[in-house]
Design a protein around this motif. Structure first.
Motif, short mmCIF file in Angstrom:
data_model
loop_
_atom_site.label_atom_id
_atom_site.label_comp_id
_atom_site.label_asym_id
_atom_site.label_seq_id
_atom_site.Cartn_x
_atom_site.Cartn_y
_atom_site.Cartn_z
N HIS A 1 0.82 -1.22 0.00
CA HIS A 1 0.00 0.00 0.00
C HIS A 1 0.85 1.26 0.00
O HIS A 1 0.63 2.16 -0.82
CB HIS A 1 -0.92 0.00 1.22
CG HIS A 1 -1.70 1.27 1.36
ND1 HIS A 1 -2.71 1.62 0.50
CD2 HIS A 1 -1.60 2.30 2.26
CE1 HIS A 1 -3.21 2.79 0.85
NE2 HIS A 1 -2.55 3.22 1.92
N VAL A 2 1.81 1.33 0.91
CA VAL A 2 2.54 2.58 1.08
C VAL A 2 3.51 2.86 -0.07
O VAL A 2 3.94 4.01 -0.25
CB VAL A 2 3.31 2.61 2.42
CG1 VAL A 2 2.34 2.50 3.59
CG2 VAL A 2 4.38 1.54 2.49
N THR A 3 3.86 1.82 -0.85
CA THR A 3 4.77 2.05 -1.98
C THR A 3 4.02 2.25 -3.30
O THR A 3 4.66 2.44 -4.34
CB THR A 3 5.74 0.87 -2.15
OG1 THR A 3 5.00 -0.35 -2.33
CG2 THR A 3 6.66 0.75 -0.93
N ALA A 4 2.70 2.21 -3.26
CA ALA A 4 1.91 2.43 -4.48
C ALA A 4 2.01 3.89 -4.91
O ALA A 4 2.40 4.77 -4.13
CB ALA A 4 0.46 2.03 -4.24
N GLN B 1 0.03 14.05 7.90
CA GLN B 1 1.22 14.57 7.23
C GLN B 1 1.40 16.06 7.50
O GLN B 1 2.52 16.54 7.70
CB GLN B 1 1.13 14.31 5.73
CG GLN B 1 1.31 12.85 5.33
CD GLN B 1 1.14 12.64 3.84
OE1 GLN B 1 0.18 13.12 3.24
NE2 GLN B 1 2.07 11.91 3.23
N SER B 2 0.30 16.80 7.51
CA SER B 2 0.38 18.24 7.74
C SER B 2 0.85 18.57 9.15
O SER B 2 1.41 19.65 9.40
CB SER B 2 -0.99 18.89 7.50
OG SER B 2 -1.93 18.46 8.47
N MET B 3 0.65 17.64 10.07
CA MET B 3 1.11 17.83 11.45
C MET B 3 2.53 17.32 11.66
O MET B 3 3.03 17.28 12.78
CB MET B 3 0.15 17.14 12.42
CG MET B 3 -1.21 17.83 12.50
SD MET B 3 -2.28 17.14 13.78
CE MET B 3 -2.66 15.53 13.07
N GLY B 4 3.16 16.87 10.59
CA GLY B 4 4.55 16.46 10.66
C GLY B 4 4.78 15.01 11.03
O GLY B 4 5.90 14.64 11.41
N ALA B 5 3.77 14.18 10.93
CA ALA B 5 3.92 12.77 11.26
C ALA B 5 4.84 12.08 10.26
O ALA B 5 4.79 12.35 9.05
CB ALA B 5 2.56 12.08 11.29
N THR B 6 5.69 11.20 10.75
CA THR B 6 6.58 10.43 9.89
C THR B 6 5.80 9.28 9.25
O THR B 6 4.72 8.91 9.73
CB THR B 6 7.75 9.86 10.71
OG1 THR B 6 7.23 8.92 11.67
CG2 THR B 6 8.50 10.97 11.42
N PRO B 7 6.33 8.69 8.17
CA PRO B 7 5.65 7.54 7.56
C PRO B 7 5.38 6.42 8.56
O PRO B 7 4.31 5.80 8.53
CB PRO B 7 6.63 7.10 6.47
CG PRO B 7 7.32 8.35 6.07
CD PRO B 7 7.48 9.13 7.34
#
Length: 217
Positions: free
Chosen positions: A39-42, A124-130
């Motif tokens: 999923h995350v590499t799509a 993501q907008s709050m700066g969360a890492t993958p």
């Protein structure tokens, strides 16, 4: 005679539980990370790697499209290398797990695709890492669907275990062939079918209950 057959039925039931339990555990350990990675590499996802994703997807599709009985035969050398034999319940675990891993991977991938894109973008907008997005957003949000999908995977493994028994894998499938079919004992055939149906019903009920609790939490 029925006392002896009852013991045989019970032992075969335990063998089936062992095969399904071991193969389910292995497929979950390997398949869940596989599904997350797919999923995350799509394209358009948080760790976009289209080429890697394409190759891995092709491998998963090839494994999923191979009939289980053929997969068992193809994996005989691998099974012998791992467990030292190609027959018995330990040997059956290898092809069962290999067959289930890509299935579990696709289940998890599909569940993660259903997560609202806006939730991921907010993280993501709050700066969360993958890693934080995967562990604290994607997996928790998709948990009910993942549980339902894993329940389906276990049910499929119950059916596969019976097929494995027909070719020397042990368990209820082996009992049905050796005692039921070859000796014309329809009562034993019926008993094994009833046990398999009961296992599927219980597994489905437990999976539905766990998924329901996950939705409420």
């Amino acid at each position: 005679m029925w006392a002896q057959l009852s013991r045989v039925l019970f032992n075969s039931f335990l063998e089936t539980l062992y095969m399904v339990g071991m193969s389910s555990t292995i497929s979950f350990i390997c398949g869940i990370p596989l599904g997350v990675f797919l999923h995350v590499t799509a394209k358009g996802e948080i760790l976009e790697r289209p080429k890697v994703n394409g190759v891995l997807s092709a491998v998963v599709n090839a494994a999923r499209s191979t009939p289980f009985i053929i997969l068992m035969v193809l994996l005989i050398p691998v099974t012998r290398m791992i467990v030292g034999t190609s027959i018995g319940i330990n040997a059956a675990v290898v092809p069962l797990a290999v067959a289930a891993i890509p299935f579990v991977g696709r289940i998890v991938e599909g569940a993660l695709k259903e997560v609202d894109r806006g939730v991921v973008e907010a993280a993501q907008s709050m700066g969360a890492t993958p890693r934080q997005i995967i562990g604290k957003v994607l997996l928790p949000e998709a948990l009910p669907a993942i549980i339902s999908g894993l329940t389906l995977a276990v049910i499929n493994l119950i059916g596969y275990s019976a097929m494995a028994g027909a070719v020397g894998g042990g368990g209820l499938g082996d009992l049905a062939i050796r005692y039921g079919y070859q000796r014309f004992r329809m009562d034993i055939m019926f008993a094994t079918v009833v046990i398999l149906i009961a296992m599927v019903q219980l597994c489905q009920a437990l999976g539905d209950r766990m998924a329901g609790k996950a939705r409420k939490s």
